[in-house]
Each structure stands twice: as C-alpha cells, then as structure tokens.
Scaffold this motif. Structure first.
Motif, PDB file in Angstrom:
ATOM      1  N   PHE A 168     -27.786  22.904 -71.402  1.00  0.00           N
ATOM      2  CA  PHE A 168     -27.389  22.180 -72.262  1.00  0.00           C
ATOM      3  C   PHE A 168     -27.066  22.845 -73.479  1.00  0.00           C
ATOM      4  CE2 PHE A 168     -29.772  18.584 -69.988  1.00  0.00           C
ATOM      5  CZ  PHE A 168     -28.630  18.194 -68.896  1.00  0.00           C
ATOM      6  N   ASP A 169     -28.020  23.656 -74.176  1.00  0.00           N
ATOM      7  CA  ASP A 169     -27.547  24.449 -75.204  1.00  0.00           C
ATOM      8  C   ASP A 169     -26.416  25.176 -75.124  1.00  0.00           C
ATOM      9  OD1 ASP A 169     -27.839  25.415 -77.937  1.00  0.00           O
ATOM     10  OD2 ASP A 169     -29.588  26.275 -77.469  1.00  0.00           O
ATOM     11  N   ILE A 170     -25.986  25.708 -74.077  1.00  0.00           N
ATOM     12  CA  ILE A 170     -24.838  26.589 -73.980  1.00  0.00           C
ATOM     13  C   ILE A 170     -23.567  25.694 -73.788  1.00  0.00           C
ATOM     14  CG2 ILE A 170     -23.603  28.214 -72.338  1.00  0.00           C
ATOM     15  CD1 ILE A 170     -26.176  29.482 -72.001  1.00  0.00           C
ATOM     16  N   ALA A 171     -23.644  24.695 -73.199  1.00  0.00           N
ATOM     17  CA  ALA A 171     -22.657  23.525 -73.064  1.00  0.00           C
ATOM     18  C   ALA A 171     -22.302  23.244 -74.301  1.00  0.00           C
ATOM     19  CB  ALA A 171     -23.096  22.471 -72.031  1.00  0.00           C
ATOM     20  N   ASP A 172     -23.368  22.795 -75.252  1.00  0.00           N
ATOM     21  CA  ASP A 172     -23.134  22.389 -76.542  1.00  0.00           C
ATOM     22  C   ASP A 172     -22.413  23.094 -77.436  1.00  0.00           C
ATOM     23  OD1 ASP A 172     -24.266  19.939 -76.159  1.00  0.00           O
ATOM     24  OD2 ASP A 172     -26.322  20.590 -77.218  1.00  0.00           O
ATOM     25  N   ARG A 173     -22.674  24.382 -77.273  1.00  0.00           N
ATOM     26  CA  ARG A 173     -22.051  25.621 -78.143  1.00  0.00           C
ATOM     27  C   ARG A 173     -20.715  25.734 -77.579  1.00  0.00           C
ATOM     28  NH1 ARG A 173     -26.282  29.727 -80.332  1.00  0.00           N
ATOM     29  NH2 ARG A 173     -28.393  28.427 -80.045  1.00  0.00           N
ATOM     30  N   LEU A 174     -20.223  25.614 -76.568  1.00  0.00           N
ATOM     31  CA  LEU A 174     -19.016  25.893 -75.992  1.00  0.00           C
ATOM     32  C   LEU A 174     -18.267  24.538 -75.661  1.00  0.00           C
ATOM     33  CD1 LEU A 174     -19.740  28.640 -72.819  1.00  0.00           C
ATOM     34  CD2 LEU A 174     -18.900  28.890 -75.195  1.00  0.00           C
ATOM     35  N   LEU A 175     -18.641  23.475 -75.908  1.00  0.00           N
ATOM     36  CA  LEU A 175     -18.213  22.077 -75.746  1.00  0.00           C
ATOM     37  C   LEU A 175     -16.810  21.874 -76.110  1.00  0.00           C
ATOM     38  CD1 LEU A 175     -18.957  19.419 -74.560  1.00  0.00           C
ATOM     39  CD2 LEU A 175     -19.268  18.783 -77.124  1.00  0.00           C
ATOM     40  N   LEU A 176     -16.239  22.440 -77.187  1.00  0.00           N
ATOM     41  CA  LEU A 176     -14.828  22.457 -77.666  1.00  0.00           C
ATOM     42  C   LEU A 176     -14.014  23.540 -77.831  1.00  0.00           C
ATOM     43  CD1 LEU A 176     -15.475  19.698 -80.492  1.00  0.00           C
ATOM     44  CD2 LEU A 176     -14.864  19.323 -78.197  1.00  0.00           C
ATOM     45  N   ASP A 177     -14.391  24.501 -76.777  1.00  0.00           N
ATOM     46  CA  ASP A 177     -13.711  25.729 -76.741  1.00  0.00           C
ATOM     47  C   ASP A 177     -12.487  25.472 -76.420  1.00  0.00           C
ATOM     48  OD1 ASP A 177     -14.767  29.121 -76.346  1.00  0.00           O
ATOM     49  OD2 ASP A 177     -12.697  28.530 -75.518  1.00  0.00           O
ATOM     50  N   GLU A 178     -11.523  26.243 -76.829  1.00  0.00           N
ATOM     51  CA  GLU A 178      -9.925  26.137 -76.617  1.00  0.00           C
ATOM     52  C   GLU A 178      -9.420  26.893 -75.428  1.00  0.00           C
ATOM     53  OE1 GLU A 178      -8.070  26.863 -80.237  1.00  0.00           O
ATOM     54  OE2 GLU A 178      -8.827  25.136 -81.223  1.00  0.00           O
ATOM     55  N   ASP A 179     -10.081  27.638 -74.730  1.00  0.00           N
ATOM     56  CA  ASP A 179      -9.651  28.470 -73.396  1.00  0.00           C
ATOM     57  C   ASP A 179     -10.248  27.726 -72.374  1.00  0.00           C
ATOM     58  OD1 ASP A 179      -9.955  30.517 -71.396  1.00  0.00           O
ATOM     59  OD2 ASP A 179      -9.383  31.584 -72.937  1.00  0.00           O
TER      60      ASP A 179
END
Length: 235
Positions: A168-179
């Motif tokens: 969940f922490d990693i998903a949070d950090r990547l949540l709005l990634d543009e790639d």
C-alpha cells in the motif's frame, strides 16, 4: 568458461528467426533489441550454460551477468536474470547495490524489468526485508523502469500475502504517476495482493478510486468478485 558468452551468443543466433523477432517487437512501444528467440528456448540455453559456471564464485557469475546485460539484447538480459536468480542462496546484503545498478543502468523495457525484479530482487528483499525501504526510494526516480521496479519487486511475496503495508505504501507513492507502465506495475502489485487480502485491497481501492488512474484501478480489481468490480468501477 572464458568463451561462454560467445558460445551463448552464437546459440541465440542459431535459434533466432525473423518471424519471432518481428512478433516480439509488437509487444513493446519502446525500442528494444531482439535476436528473435522464444522465451522457453532462451531459458533452456541459459540453464545448459549455467551448468558450466555453477561452480564459479558469485562475483564471477555476477560479472558474466553484467556482460550479458551490457549487450542490450533482451534475450541476453533474460539469461542474466536467470543466472542471478539461480544463485539466490548466496545473496548477501551488499548485493543490493549490484541489482540496483542493473535496474538503473541496463533495464530498458518492461520484460527485462519484470524478469529481474520479480525473481532476483524480489527474492533478495524477502531474505533482507529491511531493503524494502530502499525500494520505496526508487518510486521517486526519474527513470520509469526504476519506478516500475519498486512495485514489481514485491509481486511474488505479495502473491503470498506478505508485506501488505509496504504494498500500500508503494502504491501510494506511485498513485498519480504519469507513466502508464508504472501505473500498470503498481496495479499488478495490488491485484496479486488481493488474491490473499481481497477485502483490504478493495477497501484501499475504494478509498483511492476518485484519484486512482483507471489503468491502475482495472488491474487492481481484476481478481475480485463481480460485485466488488462493479462498485470499484462505478463513477
């Protein structure tokens, strides 16, 4: 052992075909280098030649892997990934720097990224879970493959139900990634985590659904019940 790389390259050329090469290119939007050898054949070649080096020390094997990575050919990268995984019982903490270098320097497509990270890096962090904190740092990299690696390195343990808070922490950090390949990467991670923790992953998705890109959301809910899928997709 001195000419093993040359022998491998010759065998890859002998087993290549224009048809397989052209077929392979269709799976990638980015530029890749391919001999045009089927994955099962690549794995078989790698296994056969590993028999000749398995008695070598770890550093020698890592050096051979690095030479394979340096070629830029995907099939050679696969063999490097397989070889580094075959010696997983010898992993030590300092090996993380080797794997980090490979991800940062040589990985240039999703297939090489996933093959290395699902197995070699994933096994390493299971052995030394304190290094998951290092994976989290990867989420801020300018390199798309490093960011994807942060997620896909936990695929195998997440499938077993492990490290859910870190997922969940990693998903949070990547949540709005543009790639889109990074979005697919963490969506895939949530999907495999849901196989053991469906309710918790569903709650996470529902909490984020208003901002989570649809690319990630669709991946995350793929293994869920029909009712949960409907709720998650409802606008």
């Amino acid at each position: 052992m001195d000419n093993i790389i040359e022998l491998i390259r010759n065998e890859l050329k002998e087993n290549s075909s224009v048809r397989a090469r052209e077929s392979g290119y269709r799976f990638f939007k980015e530029e890749v280098r391919l001999y045009g050898v089927k994955a099962a054949v690549v794995r078989k070649i790698g296994k056969e030649y590993f028999k000749e080096i398995k008695v070598a020390d770890k550093q020698t094997i890592f050096n051979l892997c690095e030479t394979l990575w340096q070629s830029g050919f995907m099939e050679e990268s696969f063999i490097a990934c397989h070889w580094s995984y075959y010696i997983r019982k010898q992993y030590e903490r300092e090996d993380f720097e080797v794997f980090k270098k490979w991800v940062n320097t040589y990985v240039n497509n999703w297939a090489s990224c996933d093959t290395l990270c699902n197995h070699t890096v994933g096994t390493f962090v299971v052995m030394y879970p304190e290094y998951i904190e290092e994976l989290k740092k990867w989420t801020t990299s300018e390199n798309r493959w490093v960011r994807r690696a942060a997620a896909v390195s936990l695929i195998v343990p997440a499938k077993k139900g492990e490290f859910l808070d870190d997922v969940f922490d990693i998903a949070d950090r990547l949540l709005l990634d543009e790639d889109y390949l990074v979005l697919k990467g963490y969506g895939w991670l949530l999907k495999v985590a849901s196989q053991v923790h469906q309710r918790k992953v569903f709650e996470y998705v529902m909490d984020k659904k208003d901002v989570m890109p649809r690319t990630s959301l669709r991946y995350a809910i793929e293994k869920m019940t029909s009712e949960r899928k409907k709720q998650a997709m409802k606008k």
